[in-house]
Design an enzyme around this catalytic site. Structure first.
Site, PDB file in Angstrom:
ATOM      1  N   GLU A 156      79.335   9.272  52.492  1.00 32.81           N
ATOM      2  CA  GLU A 156      78.537   8.153  51.983  1.00 32.81           C
ATOM      3  C   GLU A 156      77.535   8.729  50.997  1.00 32.81           C
ATOM      4  O   GLU A 156      76.931   9.768  51.254  1.00 32.81           O
ATOM      5  CB  GLU A 156      77.815   7.473  53.149  1.00 32.81           C
ATOM      6  CG  GLU A 156      76.812   6.408  52.749  1.00 32.81           C
ATOM      7  CD  GLU A 156      76.096   5.820  53.967  1.00 32.81           C
ATOM      8  OE1 GLU A 156      76.703   5.763  55.068  1.00 32.81           O
ATOM      9  OE2 GLU A 156      74.913   5.443  53.836  1.00 32.81           O
ATOM     10  N   GLU A 161      67.554   4.209  48.508  1.00 28.92           N
ATOM     11  CA  GLU A 161      67.134   3.379  49.632  1.00 28.92           C
ATOM     12  C   GLU A 161      65.616   3.329  49.633  1.00 28.92           C
ATOM     13  O   GLU A 161      64.950   4.346  49.396  1.00 28.92           O
ATOM     14  CB  GLU A 161      67.633   3.947  50.960  1.00 28.92           C
ATOM     15  CG  GLU A 161      69.138   3.919  51.116  1.00 28.92           C
ATOM     16  CD  GLU A 161      69.582   4.523  52.432  1.00 28.92           C
ATOM     17  OE1 GLU A 161      69.915   3.785  53.367  1.00 28.92           O
ATOM     18  OE2 GLU A 161      69.589   5.775  52.501  1.00 28.92           O
TER      19      GLU A 161
END
Length: 275
Positions: A156, A161
């Site tokens: 991933e 974020e």
């Protein structure tokens, strides 16, 4: 004679352009960067500026709900999506209709799964983040074909974020190597960098066969290298990945949601992918 010069010129331009095609395209939507392209100038292969009134469904799908922390409030509800003035708005809201849907919150997100994926290259997403307690906007990538099996075997890539009211972003890699073998420091699997959330910023990644280079506003912020002599699960980043952009709410990492802070949204100006 001039006619022949004109034809020769056109043919030359055509041949040059053919040589410069940066990608091999598989199944009409998976773009594999040609060998040696990382040493040449980037060329745009796919982009969206959200200039149309509706989401381009040839490029994107609204992310359905799932059982992961990040996906439990995902919805196709139109209240969580809008496009205006060349911007896409992905929203986190209080659910006003818990009779039809018992979840307390709803969130909007899009992904290019099954419609666009790429292997190696450069991606840029210009976006503005709003803050709220429990807000977790993310721009990230997952493997399209699952070459190595079930998650987290295929890795991933978290391009951006953001949590709550923080003045930093997280840029991270996850894989079997980091999550199951707990190898998070050899090499370091994430970095943080300061961000001004009051403005639009360009979140980016340059993806090479031997390293992931994370960027913010064209400035290098963190590098995750391919390492020799370690477990092969350290580098699942040799296969096509698709793009996810979502305004998440709640979860073990970000904490509880404060309804008084909602609605909250992530505003996307453009997405550009180069090879």
């Amino acid at each position: 004679m001039k006619k022949y010069y004109w034809l020769i010129s056109i043919l030359t331009i055509f041949l040059v352009n053919c040589k410069e095609v940066p990608s091999d395209i598989v199944d009409s939507y998976i773009y594999l960067q040609k060998n040696g392209r990382d040493r040449m100038d980037w060329r745009i292969i796919w982009e969206d500026h959200f200039d149309n009134a509706k989401l381009d469904t040839t490029k994107w799908t609204r992310i359905p709900p799932n059982n992961a922390d990040w996906g439990k409030h995902m919805t196709s509800n139109q209240q969580c999506y809008s496009i205006s003035n060349g911007n896409l708005f992905l929203k986190g809201i209080i659910n006003q209709d818990t009779l039809n849907d018992p979840r307390p919150f709803l969130t909007g997100g899009i992904y290019s799964k099954g419609k666009f994926a790429f292997q190696y290259g450069k991606i840029e997403i210009r976006a503005k983040l709003e803050s709220a307690q429990g807000a977790w906007p993310a721009i990230w990538m997952l493997a399209e074909q699952k070459k190595y099996g079930a998650y987290p075997r295929n890795g991933e890539i978290d391009i951006m974020e953001h949590l709550n009211f923080d003045d930093i972003i997280y840029q991270t890699t996850h894989s079997y190597y980091t999550l199951e073998l707990k190898q998070k420091e050899t090499p370091p699997h994430h970095g943080t960098t300061k961000v001004d959330t009051s403005r639009f910023n360009t979140y980016g990644l340059e993806w090479y066969p031997d390293k992931l280079v994370f960027t913010l506003n064209d400035e290098e912020t963190f590098i995750y290298p391919r390492v020799k002599g370690v477990d092969s699960s350290q580098w699942p980043y040799d296969q096509p990945f698709y793009v996810l952009i979502d305004q998440q709410l709640g979860g073990a990492w970000v904490g509880k949601v404060n309804p008084d802070n909602l609605p909250v949204q992530m505003i996307i100006d453009f997405v550009k992918v180069y090879q």
